[in-house]
Design an enzyme around this catalytic site. Structure first.
Site, PDB file in Angstrom:
ATOM      1  N   GLU A   1      24.868  20.612 -13.110  1.00  0.00           N
ATOM      2  CA  GLU A   1      25.897  20.069 -14.008  1.00  0.00           C
ATOM      3  C   GLU A   1      26.633  21.173 -14.767  1.00  0.00           C
ATOM      4  OE1 GLU A   1      24.634  16.586 -16.151  1.00  0.00           O
ATOM      5  OE2 GLU A   1      24.080  15.596 -14.281  1.00  0.00           O
TER       6      GLU A   1
ATOM      7  N   ASP B   1      23.758   5.014 -10.144  1.00  0.00           N
ATOM      8  CA  ASP B   1      22.933   6.191 -10.388  1.00  0.00           C
ATOM      9  C   ASP B   1      22.727   6.323 -11.892  1.00  0.00           C
ATOM     10  OD1 ASP B   1      21.597   8.712  -9.795  1.00  0.00           O
ATOM     11  OD2 ASP B   1      23.345   9.687 -10.674  1.00  0.00           O
ATOM     12  N   SER B   2      21.789   7.166 -12.283  1.00  0.00           N
ATOM     13  CA  SER B   2      21.564   7.417 -13.707  1.00  0.00           C
ATOM     14  C   SER B   2      22.767   8.111 -14.337  1.00  0.00           C
ATOM     15  CB  SER B   2      20.322   8.290 -13.879  1.00  0.00           C
ATOM     16  OG  SER B   2      20.460   9.466 -13.111  1.00  0.00           O
TER      17      SER B   2
ATOM     18  N   TYR C   1      17.196   9.946 -16.188  1.00  0.00           N
ATOM     19  CA  TYR C   1      16.087   9.017 -15.971  1.00  0.00           C
ATOM     20  C   TYR C   1      14.806   9.776 -15.602  1.00  0.00           C
ATOM     21  CZ  TYR C   1      19.254   4.908 -15.564  1.00  0.00           C
ATOM     22  OH  TYR C   1      20.147   3.901 -15.779  1.00  0.00           O
ATOM     23  N   GLY C   2      14.989  10.979 -15.047  1.00  0.00           N
ATOM     24  CA  GLY C   2      13.869  11.718 -14.459  1.00  0.00           C
ATOM     25  C   GLY C   2      12.756  12.103 -15.401  1.00  0.00           C
TER      26      GLY C   2
ATOM     27  N   CYS D   1      20.094   6.819  -7.083  1.00  0.00           N
ATOM     28  CA  CYS D   1      19.210   7.643  -7.902  1.00  0.00           C
ATOM     29  C   CYS D   1      17.802   7.651  -7.304  1.00  0.00           C
ATOM     30  CB  CYS D   1      19.179   7.057  -9.310  1.00  0.00           C
ATOM     31  SG  CYS D   1      18.096   7.917 -10.431  1.00  0.00           S
ATOM     32  N   ASN D   2      17.299   8.837  -7.021  1.00  0.00           N
ATOM     33  CA  ASN D   2      15.946   8.952  -6.461  1.00  0.00           C
ATOM     34  C   ASN D   2      14.891   8.439  -7.426  1.00  0.00           C
ATOM     35  OD1 ASN D   2      15.783  11.071  -3.842  1.00  0.00           O
ATOM     36  ND2 ASN D   2      17.657  11.140  -5.027  1.00  0.00           N
ATOM     37  N   THR D   3      15.111   8.705  -8.708  1.00  0.00           N
ATOM     38  CA  THR D   3      14.135   8.287  -9.713  1.00  0.00           C
ATOM     39  C   THR D   3      14.063   6.760  -9.776  1.00  0.00           C
ATOM     40  OG1 THR D   3      14.647  10.306 -10.937  1.00  0.00           O
ATOM     41  CG2 THR D   3      13.483   8.583 -12.125  1.00  0.00           C
TER      42      THR D   3
ATOM     43  N   CYS E   1      16.565  14.392  -4.852  1.00  0.00           N
ATOM     44  CA  CYS E   1      17.273  14.169  -6.105  1.00  0.00           C
ATOM     45  C   CYS E   1      18.768  14.249  -5.814  1.00  0.00           C
ATOM     46  CB  CYS E   1      16.865  15.226  -7.133  1.00  0.00           C
ATOM     47  SG  CYS E   1      17.790  15.118  -8.675  1.00  0.00           S
ATOM     48  N   THR E   2      19.511  13.395  -6.498  1.00  0.00           N
ATOM     49  CA  THR E   2      20.959  13.313  -6.239  1.00  0.00           C
ATOM     50  C   THR E   2      21.674  14.655  -6.333  1.00  0.00           C
ATOM     51  OG1 THR E   2      21.098  12.713  -8.576  1.00  0.00           O
ATOM     52  CG2 THR E   2      21.360  10.933  -6.956  1.00  0.00           C
ATOM     53  N   HIS E   3      21.199  15.526  -7.230  1.00  0.00           N
ATOM     54  CA  HIS E   3      21.920  16.781  -7.484  1.00  0.00           C
ATOM     55  C   HIS E   3      21.635  17.888  -6.473  1.00  0.00           C
ATOM     56  CE1 HIS E   3      22.411  14.707 -11.242  1.00  0.00           C
ATOM     57  NE2 HIS E   3      23.049  15.705 -11.821  1.00  0.00           N
TER      58      HIS E   3
END
Ligand code: DGL
Length: 265
Positions: A151, A9-10, A41-42, A72-74, A183-185
């Protein structure tokens, strides 16, 4: 086959995917790489995201992984097709599993997608959904502030409700019945997003779908780990370990004992 599954992931967000993979495949060995030195990365260009993603893939290959999951989705949106062309081992991203589940879930054929700016601008989810069912209408919305909010740990704060309402009001007005958390978050904001969107909207957590896909790929390839001994789970990052460890707890639900910093990506 006891080679590890590689996940990158980023940064820290891919731990949402790790959590689901561990839940579904508790005996698999794992290697995680979070590119914390170069996150986010987004907001970066396609070329940069491809370059970083290729480097992350090479790092995981050095760890002798049997498959790679781009959590990572991006990266999945912009780099997956190119990365796949270069390597022979199975490599999956998060777009297809999430899109498939959304197509399956929607009844009124109106699906929303939220993600980083790069993911939304790439149109990757929309393309995948339309490939599966051209009759579905897709409404997309970038929600860049969700990443720092998670975060910061502001999961239940009033400010988060305000931000969510601002981002999601357009999607609400479109009458979607399904929303992809692209998105991961975002799985960490599930309750808040559900509250704002209303109970009738089905939220698609791509992390859960990816874990199912990992299991399918490993069994198709005949490489599921038959060993029942304690699995090894290694975590690598490209920047400060302490920051990663602090935030990791909210993603994984438990502390990470050992995280190694690497500088060779
Ligand atoms: N991991 C990214 C994603 O899922 C979010 C964080 C970033 O922008 O790098 O798109």
């Amino acid at each position: 086959m006891d080679n590890p599954v590689g996940i990158f992931d980023s940064g820290i967000g891919g731990l949402t995917v790790v959590k689901e993979v561990i839940k579904l495949l508790p005996h698999e060995n794992l290697v995680y790489f979070g590119d914390t030195a170069r996150v986010p990365y987004g907001i970066k260009s396609k070329e940069t995201i491809i370059k970083f993603s290729l480097e992350n893939t090479l790092f995981l290959l050095q760890q002798d992984v049997k498959m790679i999951v781009i959590a990572c989705n991006t990266s999945s949106s912009l780099a997956l097709p190119i990365i796949r062309r270069h390597f022979k081992i199975p490599i999956i991203g998060v777009i297809m599993p999430g899109a498939k589940e959304a197509v399956y879930a929607t009844k009124n054929k109106k699906v929303g997608v939220i993600g980083t700016r790069a993911t939304i601008n790439s149109g990757a989810y929309e393309e995948e959904i339309k490939r599966l069912d051209a009759g579905i209408k897709v409404f997309s919305q970038a929600c860049p502030m969700f990443v720092p909010i998670v975060e910061e740990g502001w999961i239940n704060d009033a400010i988060t409700t305000k931000v969510a309402e601002k981002y999601l009001s357009v999607l609400k007005s479109k009458g979607i019945d399904t929303l992809i958390l692209g998105c991961t978050h975002y799985p960490l904001l599930k309750n808040k997003i559900q509250q704002v969107m209303g109970k009738a909207v089905k939220l698609i957590d791509s992390a859960e779908q990816v874990a199912i896909e990992v299991k399918q790929v490993l069994s198709q390839e005949g490489v599921l780990n038959k060993e029942r001994s304690r699995p090894s789970r290694e975590y690598f990052v490209s920047d400060e370990v302490a920051i990663f460890k602090n935030v990791a707890k909210s993603f994984l639900g438990n502390e990470l004992k050992e995280v190694k910093r690497v500088s060779n990506v």
